[in-house]
Design an enzyme around this catalytic site. Structure first.
Site, PDB file in Angstrom:
ATOM      1  N   LYS A  29       0.841  -1.196   0.000  1.00  0.00           N
ATOM      2  CA  LYS A  29       0.000   0.000   0.000  1.00  0.00           C
ATOM      3  C   LYS A  29       0.872   1.240   0.000  1.00  0.00           C
ATOM      4  O   LYS A  29       1.486   1.598   0.998  1.00  0.00           O
ATOM      5  CB  LYS A  29      -0.938   0.061   1.208  1.00  0.00           C
ATOM      6  CG  LYS A  29      -2.055   1.073   0.913  1.00  0.00           C
ATOM      7  CD  LYS A  29      -2.671   1.740   2.104  1.00  0.00           C
ATOM      8  CE  LYS A  29      -1.922   2.883   2.696  1.00  0.00           C
ATOM      9  NZ  LYS A  29      -1.846   4.106   1.860  1.00  0.00           N
TER      10      LYS A  29
ATOM     11  N   GLY B  37       6.667   4.791   8.537  1.00  0.00           N
ATOM     12  CA  GLY B  37       5.817   5.974   8.629  1.00  0.00           C
ATOM     13  C   GLY B  37       5.949   6.607   9.999  1.00  0.00           C
ATOM     14  O   GLY B  37       6.972   6.442  10.675  1.00  0.00           O
ATOM     15  N   SER B  38       4.894   7.283  10.420  1.00  0.00           N
ATOM     16  CA  SER B  38       4.960   8.026  11.677  1.00  0.00           C
ATOM     17  C   SER B  38       4.876   7.083  12.879  1.00  0.00           C
ATOM     18  O   SER B  38       4.292   5.997  12.798  1.00  0.00           O
ATOM     19  CB  SER B  38       3.810   9.030  11.733  1.00  0.00           C
ATOM     20  OG  SER B  38       2.579   8.348  11.657  1.00  0.00           O
ATOM     21  N   THR B  39       5.435   7.526  13.985  1.00  0.00           N
ATOM     22  CA  THR B  39       5.380   6.746  15.226  1.00  0.00           C
ATOM     23  C   THR B  39       3.934   6.559  15.668  1.00  0.00           C
ATOM     24  O   THR B  39       3.541   5.487  16.133  1.00  0.00           O
ATOM     25  CB  THR B  39       6.217   7.447  16.311  1.00  0.00           C
ATOM     26  OG1 THR B  39       7.593   7.379  15.895  1.00  0.00           O
ATOM     27  CG2 THR B  39       6.084   6.783  17.668  1.00  0.00           C
ATOM     28  N   GLU B  40       3.139   7.613  15.468  1.00  0.00           N
ATOM     29  CA  GLU B  40       1.717   7.554  15.842  1.00  0.00           C
ATOM     30  C   GLU B  40       1.004   6.403  15.111  1.00  0.00           C
ATOM     31  O   GLU B  40       0.322   5.583  15.737  1.00  0.00           O
ATOM     32  CB  GLU B  40       1.134   8.904  15.404  1.00  0.00           C
ATOM     33  CG  GLU B  40      -0.236   9.206  15.822  1.00  0.00           C
ATOM     34  CD  GLU B  40      -0.721  10.461  15.065  1.00  0.00           C
ATOM     35  OE1 GLU B  40       0.100  11.176  14.450  1.00  0.00           O
ATOM     36  OE2 GLU B  40      -1.937  10.670  15.092  1.00  0.00           O
TER      37      GLU B  40
ATOM     38  N   CYS C 175      13.270  10.565   7.505  1.00  0.00           N
ATOM     39  CA  CYS C 175      13.092  10.124   8.893  1.00  0.00           C
ATOM     40  C   CYS C 175      14.385  10.282   9.688  1.00  0.00           C
ATOM     41  O   CYS C 175      14.345  10.537  10.883  1.00  0.00           O
ATOM     42  CB  CYS C 175      12.575   8.702   8.941  1.00  0.00           C
ATOM     43  SG  CYS C 175      13.512   7.577   7.915  1.00  0.00           S
TER      44      CYS C 175
ATOM     45  N   GLY D 176       2.487   3.918  13.593  1.00  0.00           N
ATOM     46  CA  GLY D 176       3.184   2.678  13.955  1.00  0.00           C
ATOM     47  C   GLY D 176       2.538   2.025  15.172  1.00  0.00           C
ATOM     48  O   GLY D 176       2.379   0.798  15.232  1.00  0.00           O
TER      49      GLY D 176
ATOM     50  N   GLU E  59       9.518   0.982  11.015  1.00  0.00           N
ATOM     51  CA  GLU E  59      10.583   1.982  10.834  1.00  0.00           C
ATOM     52  C   GLU E  59       9.890   3.337  10.939  1.00  0.00           C
ATOM     53  O   GLU E  59       9.135   3.724  10.060  1.00  0.00           O
ATOM     54  CB  GLU E  59      11.260   1.768   9.474  1.00  0.00           C
ATOM     55  CG  GLU E  59      12.639   2.368   9.396  1.00  0.00           C
ATOM     56  CD  GLU E  59      12.623   3.752   8.807  1.00  0.00           C
ATOM     57  OE1 GLU E  59      12.459   4.716   9.593  1.00  0.00           O
ATOM     58  OE2 GLU E  59      12.770   3.882   7.586  1.00  0.00           O
TER      59      GLU E  59
ATOM     60  N   GLU F  51       8.822  15.604  15.630  1.00  0.00           N
ATOM     61  CA  GLU F  51       9.305  15.459  14.256  1.00  0.00           C
ATOM     62  C   GLU F  51       8.517  16.410  13.348  1.00  0.00           C
ATOM     63  O   GLU F  51       7.291  16.323  13.254  1.00  0.00           O
ATOM     64  CB  GLU F  51       9.121  14.012  13.791  1.00  0.00           C
ATOM     65  CG  GLU F  51       9.730  13.783  12.425  1.00  0.00           C
ATOM     66  CD  GLU F  51       9.693  12.321  12.004  1.00  0.00           C
ATOM     67  OE1 GLU F  51       8.663  11.669  12.197  1.00  0.00           O
ATOM     68  OE2 GLU F  51      10.714  11.841  11.479  1.00  0.00           O
TER      69      GLU F  51
HETATM   70  P1  ADP Z   1       3.241  10.465   7.354  1.00  0.00           P
HETATM   71  O1  ADP Z   1       2.986  11.188   8.633  1.00  0.00           O
HETATM   72  O2  ADP Z   1       4.645  10.402   6.933  1.00  0.00           O
HETATM   73  O3  ADP Z   1       2.246  10.765   6.266  1.00  0.00           O
HETATM   74  P2  ADP Z   1       1.829   8.149   8.108  1.00  0.00           P
HETATM   75  O4  ADP Z   1       2.316   7.308   9.221  1.00  0.00           O
HETATM   76  O5  ADP Z   1       0.597   8.956   8.313  1.00  0.00           O
HETATM   77  O6  ADP Z   1       3.059   8.971   7.687  1.00  0.00           O
HETATM   78  O7  ADP Z   1       1.608   7.283   6.796  1.00  0.00           O
HETATM   79  C1  ADP Z   1       2.481   6.298   6.355  1.00  0.00           C
HETATM   80  C2  ADP Z   1       1.670   5.224   5.670  1.00  0.00           C
HETATM   81  O8  ADP Z   1       0.764   4.664   6.615  1.00  0.00           O
HETATM   82  C3  ADP Z   1       0.803   5.710   4.512  1.00  0.00           C
HETATM   83  O9  ADP Z   1       0.791   4.721   3.502  1.00  0.00           O
HETATM   84  C4  ADP Z   1      -0.553   5.851   5.153  1.00  0.00           C
HETATM   85  O10 ADP Z   1      -1.623   5.753   4.241  1.00  0.00           O
HETATM   86  C5  ADP Z   1      -0.557   4.684   6.109  1.00  0.00           C
HETATM   87  N1  ADP Z   1      -1.490   4.807   7.234  1.00  0.00           N
HETATM   88  C6  ADP Z   1      -1.958   5.930   7.811  1.00  0.00           C
HETATM   89  N2  ADP Z   1      -2.820   5.630   8.803  1.00  0.00           N
HETATM   90  C7  ADP Z   1      -2.894   4.276   8.865  1.00  0.00           C
HETATM   91  C8  ADP Z   1      -3.599   3.348   9.686  1.00  0.00           C
HETATM   92  N3  ADP Z   1      -4.393   3.752  10.656  1.00  0.00           N
HETATM   93  N4  ADP Z   1      -3.402   2.038   9.458  1.00  0.00           N
HETATM   94  C9  ADP Z   1      -2.564   1.609   8.501  1.00  0.00           C
HETATM   95  N5  ADP Z   1      -1.891   2.424   7.690  1.00  0.00           N
HETATM   96  C10 ADP Z   1      -2.040   3.746   7.864  1.00  0.00           C
END
Ligand code: ADP
Length: 502
Positions: free
Chosen positions: A200, A253-256, A309, A258, A275, A406
């Site tokens: 995805k 992606g983001s820690t949140e 990152c 994650g 990561e 961040e």
């Molecule tokens: P950023 O803050 O860098 O945009 P995110 O962590 O929001 O990073 O997004 C990184 C990836 O995780 C994207 O592909 C996003 O669509 C996906 N994503 C965002 N929210 C969720 C979720 N609740 N569950 C799974 N994947 C998600």
């Protein structure tokens, strides 16, 4: 004159590679499920925007749970039927080499597409992202024939050995900052180990992943082995994270988010590797090569418009040289003017989206309110496009919001320190632990500090160097699991112990 152009030509204005426009004209783009390109079951699409001019580049299929369900069935079938895992390791390696060759063949097209979708300078996309993606496939092409188990001689009456097997169906969820490279960082080792998968891409930058899907087909990867579901986090992403039919999720992606992925994985105890974010300290001692430290501090935080990152966002400088260093860093950063990403001379593009633009400028306002001093930048460029001027804050305290959270934009926080202990103490005073750097000509000090820093990667007298043959990943809330090198093989395989009575 621009207004007279049709919408697509306007959105992709400046694109030189004809194939890029041909690709965009195929919009709305589709999902790749079981070797077929199909519309989302809901029929929905979403827009992907060129951040340099805010125009719509393409309509992309908005996959959600129903599409993920179908992709999981396809990936499971491909796995159980052995369409990929039973191919000989040498042959699997040859497939990966073929993908690398195709990435090279279409490199100009991929670079321009990446630049249009993400806003990164096309020259950097070409030399870093696209060349890097081909290199990652080449590295992992060598692995299939080197993944094997062990024999254990502890009992002479037994023949005990281990098998290293693929995990099964993997969900790969990636961010938008290095779209193709992030996809490849996960797909290549997952394939090398014999898994099937669902990728995805990030909703902000889906285009090169879709093009990669076409290249995987051109390379002859069997149907259902790699499925690609474009869509949003809460729709497609969460469906992957929760899915009982998925055995492993690799997320960047983001820690949140994650943390959400980890919670969602509990349902079927799927394996998870994360990561995540960083707030990396870049520590400069007075005995360093200061010219090099200035240059690398600048690129270490502003490269890719700070959307990295491992960006060196907290620049710690010993108090005696602090004022001079900040002045030199500011002067050097004056040459970092944001420009059109499709211009081969451009080194700094816009940030990826309106949301990110607002977020970064929100942090700039917060920094001012907290009493930090802007030495350069501190505002948007103005006009069309999500351009933020490279910004340096001086007189930052490590407990300020701009030093703890961040930002993921071109914003640096320069923080003074007293001595080595203070540098390490402040450097480690963060919830993150992705990367760090130390600048010193004193070899003993450099290694001491490298050991003391709580980070998954430490650079000494350089910044941002990466190598697929080295592990990359986080300490603390920057995640767990290591990508790259032999360590990622652990993430995409599982071990079976076999006992044979003799
Ligand atoms: P950023 O803050 O860098 O945009 P995110 O962590 O929001 O990073 O997004 C990184 C990836 O995780 C994207 O592909 C996003 O669509 C996906 N994503 C965002 N929210 C969720 C979720 N609740 N569950 C799974 N994947 C998600």
């Amino acid at each position: 004159m621009a207004a007279a152009l049709p919408a697509l030509e306007r959105a992709a204005q400046g694109a030189k590679v004809g194939a890029v426009l041909d690709f965009l004209r195929r919009s709305p783009t589709k999902l790749l499920i079981d070797g077929k390109w199909t519309a989302a079951k809901s029929g929905k699409t979403f827009e992907t925007i060129n951040p340099a001019n805010e125009e719509v580049l393409a309509l992309v299929a908005e996959g959600d749970k129903a599409d993920v369900d179908e992709a999981v069935v396809a990936a499971r079938r491909a796995f159980e039927e052995g369409r990929w895992r039973t191919i000989t390791p040498h042959q699997r390696g040859r497939y990966l080499l073929r993908i690398a060759e195709l990435i090279d063949k279409y490199a100009d097209e991929l670079a321009e597409l990446e630049s249009l979708d993400n806003g990164k300078p096309v020259a950097q996309a070409r030399t870093i992202d696209i060349a890097g993606a081909a290199g990652i496939f080449r590295y992992f092409a060598g692995w299939p024939s080197k993944i094997y188990g062990e024999t254990n001689p502890s009992d002479p009456g037994m023949f005990n050995y281990t098998l290293r097997e693929p995990i099964g169906v993997c969900g790969l969820i990636i961010p938008w900052n290095f779209p193709l490279m992030m996809a490849v960082t996960k797909i290549a080792p997952a394939l090398a180990c014999g898994n099937t998968m669902i990728l995805k891409p990030a909703e902000q930058t889906p285009l090169t992943a879709i093009r990669l899907g076409e290249l995987l087909q051109e390379a002859g990867i069997p149907d259902g082995v790699v499925n690609i579901i474009t869509g949003f986090g809460p729709g497609a992403g969460s469906a992957i994270a929760e899915h009982p039919g998925i055995d492993k999720v690799a997320f960047t992606g983001s820690t949140e988010v994650g943390k959400l992925i980890l919670q969602a994985s509990a349902g079927n105890l799927k394996r998870v590797s994360l990561e995540l974010g960083g707030k990396s300290p870049n520590i400069v001692f007075p005995d360093a090569d200061l010219a090099s430290a200035v240059k690398n501090a600048m690129t270490g935080v502003f490269y890719n418009s700070g959307q990295v990152c491992a960006a060196g966002t907290r620049i710690f400088v010993q108090r005696d040289i602090y004022d001079n260093f900040v002045a030199d860093l500011t002067a050097a950063s004056e040459r970092m003017t944001p420009g059109n990403p499709l211009d081969p001379q451009t080194r700094l593009g816009p940030v990826v989206s309106r949301e990110q633009f607002d977020r970064v400028l929100g942090y700039v306002t917060a920094g001012r309110h907290e009493g930090a001093r802007v030495t350069i930048g501190g505002e948007a460029v103005g006009g069309k496009g999500y351009y933020v001027k490279p910004t340096i804050f001086a007189d930052v305290r490590n407990d300020m919001k701009i030093a703890q959270e961040e930002i993921f934009g071109p914003v640096a926080a320069a923080i003074p320190f007293k001595d080595e202990d203070d540098a390490v103490l402040q450097g480690n005073a963060t919830t993150y632990g992705l990367a760090a750097a130390v600048w010193s000509r004193d070899i003993r000090r450099a290694h001491r500090v490298a050991r003391a820093l709580k980070a998954g990667t430490v650079w000494v007298n350089c910044y941002g160097v990466t190598d697929t043959a080295m592990p990359f990943g986080g300490y603390k809330q920057s995640g767990f699991g290591r990508e790259g090198s032999r360590h990622v093989i652990d993430l995409f395989t599982q071990i079976k112990s076999v006992y044979v009575k003799l």
